[in-house]
Design an enzyme around this catalytic site. Structure first.
Site, short mmCIF file in Angstrom:
data_model
loop_
_atom_site.label_atom_id
_atom_site.label_comp_id
_atom_site.label_asym_id
_atom_site.label_seq_id
_atom_site.Cartn_x
_atom_site.Cartn_y
_atom_site.Cartn_z
N GLU A 213 -5.93 -59.25 -8.01
CA GLU A 213 -4.53 -59.59 -7.86
C GLU A 213 -3.93 -60.93 -7.59
OE1 GLU A 213 -2.94 -54.87 -7.38
OE2 GLU A 213 -2.72 -56.26 -5.77
N GLU A 313 -6.02 -50.18 -11.74
CA GLU A 313 -5.51 -49.36 -10.59
C GLU A 313 -4.32 -48.70 -11.32
OE1 GLU A 313 -4.53 -51.73 -7.24
OE2 GLU A 313 -6.51 -52.84 -7.32
#
Length: 441
Positions: A213, A313
């Site tokens: 991320e 995710e």
């Protein structure tokens, strides 16, 4: 775990039918894992990178403090000192993921685990509070995974200076990863360490994520791409057959259309999708949460035509009510206890009571969550598969895959879908997949 949602749009009334040959992404000379092409896995979050909401028991001694300064692993170790921090974390590393957990994950029909770990497992400076000692525990988990026929993706979840400022990067606050060349060099050092482990277990570790991320809004994307290129060259020299995983940096598919770097092999893209961190998703009705997966499927499919794409995710949460999900000591948007753009709850009287506890869910709620799980699985298998966040939690059931599966709220095995219309032929890349929420009535 990300704090922003992916592209938010609904595709109600749009039929999804992904079939036949696709465009030509970066060549993939090896398929995923030992059991087939579609990745179906869970994250082992909260182990080597602390997150207060996953294991609140580690942080309760600071709960209610008038000036709470312990919010992440950096401040956790800083407050305790290295000796006490190491003692507590060694107990945590030895107990949070056990062989029984790995056996259970395999018994649920999953084929992969994704293991987040911070750079500090490989390099710590004298002025950094982090402690080391994670690697023997990491290797033990990899060995268990091999015993139960699971494959592993290693995920560099935090890098020096923080790539996103989230507590799950190891240090909450500013985004300073690209401030110094030393930060980049030490990130590459961590990649080398992960590659060395992957090379030691080539039949078990089939992927390494270069950084989790990276926040495009606080970084130079040219710098991120250059880092990916350096990381590719570096780890290929050590683990030549391991898949390289790169995160989408919260950018849409169009931003990655030219990312097929000449000569790259075995590269896949990771995108993360949640329904609770932005207004457009958090305020959806249950039916519209289901319909939103239609757009998610289109996004993943679009990504996958340029770079093989996994959804690394996702969860079943439709509220942000899990204790400290938004940060240690912080409330929730859902009930208005966290300041946000609506200046109050998502609707009058909205409460977090019972929202993340299976025991409090009535029959319609349980049916919805099963449908939501199947809809998301359908969507993410329009790409190359998925990892649920998380394998377990201490208290947030809508993020706890093992507990959800044991209660029939996610398919067990994942192919046992009751509500979606699902089929998967022998060739993963020829996929015929549709969900009832994505078809015209």
């Amino acid at each position: 775990m990300r704090i922003l949602s992916n592209i938010v749009a609904l595709a109600a009334g749009t039929a999804l039918h992904f079939a036949g040959s696709m465009a030509s992404p970066t060549p993939l000379s090896r398929r995923f894992g030992n059991t087939g092409d579609v990745i179906r896995g869970v994250n082992l979050g909260g182990l080597f990178v602390l997150e207060p909401w996953i294991t609140p028991s580690l942080f309760t001694q600071w709960e209610g403090a008038s000036n709470a300064t312990v919010v992440d692993e950096w401040t956790y170790c800083g407050a305790l000192g290295k000796t006490e921090c190491l003692s507590r974390l060694q107990s945590h590393w030895a107990s949070w993921v056990t062989e029984s957990d790995i056996s259970t994950i395999a018994s649920l029909g999953l084929n992969h685990i994704r293991i987040p770990i911070g750079f500090w497992a490989f390099t710590v400076l004298s002025d950094e509070p982090y402690v080391q000692g994670q690697l023997p525990y990491l290797e033990m988990i990899i060995q268990w995974a091999g015993q139960y026929n699971l494959n592993v993706v290693l995920d560099l979840h935090g890098v020096p200076g923080s790539q996103n400022g989230f507590d799950n990067s190891g240090r909450y606050g500013g985004i300073h990863w690209q401030d110094t060349q030393s930060n980049i060099d030490r990130s590459i050092q961590a990649v080398k360490g992960l590659a060395t482990i992957a090379a030691k277990y080539p039949k078990i570790v089939d992927g390494i994520e270069m950084v989790n991320e990276p926040a495009n809004w606080g970084l130079s994307m040219d710098g991120v791409i250059n880092y990916y290129k350096t990381a590719y060259t570096t780890f290929r020299a050590i683990a030549p057959n391991t898949i390289m995983v790169i995160h989408d940096a919260f950018l849409p598919p169009s931003s990655w259309e030219t990312m097929n770097v000449q000569g790259w092999q075995n590269v896949i893209l990771d995108t993360h999708t949640y329904h609770v961190f932005v207004k457009d998703r958090l305020t959806l009705s249950r039916n519209d949460h289901l319909k939103a997966t239609c757009q998610d499927a289109e996004n993943v499919y679009s990504f996958n035509t340029h770079l093989w794409t996994i959804t690394g995710e996702w969860s079943l949460a439709i509220t942000d009510c899990a204790k400290w999900l938004n940060g240690f000591g912080k409330g929730a948007r859902w009930d208005g206890t966290l300041p946000w753009e609506m200046n109050g709850p998502v609707y009058p009287g909205a409460t977090c009571s019972g929202q993340d506890s299976i025991s409090a869910w009535d029959s319609p709620t349980r049916i919805f969550f099963r449908q939501f799980a199947e809809a998301q699985m359908d969507a993410y298998e329009a790409g190359s598969g998925w990892f649920f966040w998380n394998f377990k939690t201490e208290s947030a059931d809508d993020w706890n895959y093992i507990k959800l599966a044991q209660n029939g709220l996610v398919p067990n095995p994942p192919t046992d879908r009751h509500y979606s219309r699902y089929s998967l032929g022998g060739n993963h890349w020829d996929i015929d997949i549709s969900s009832p929420w994505c078809t015209s009535s």
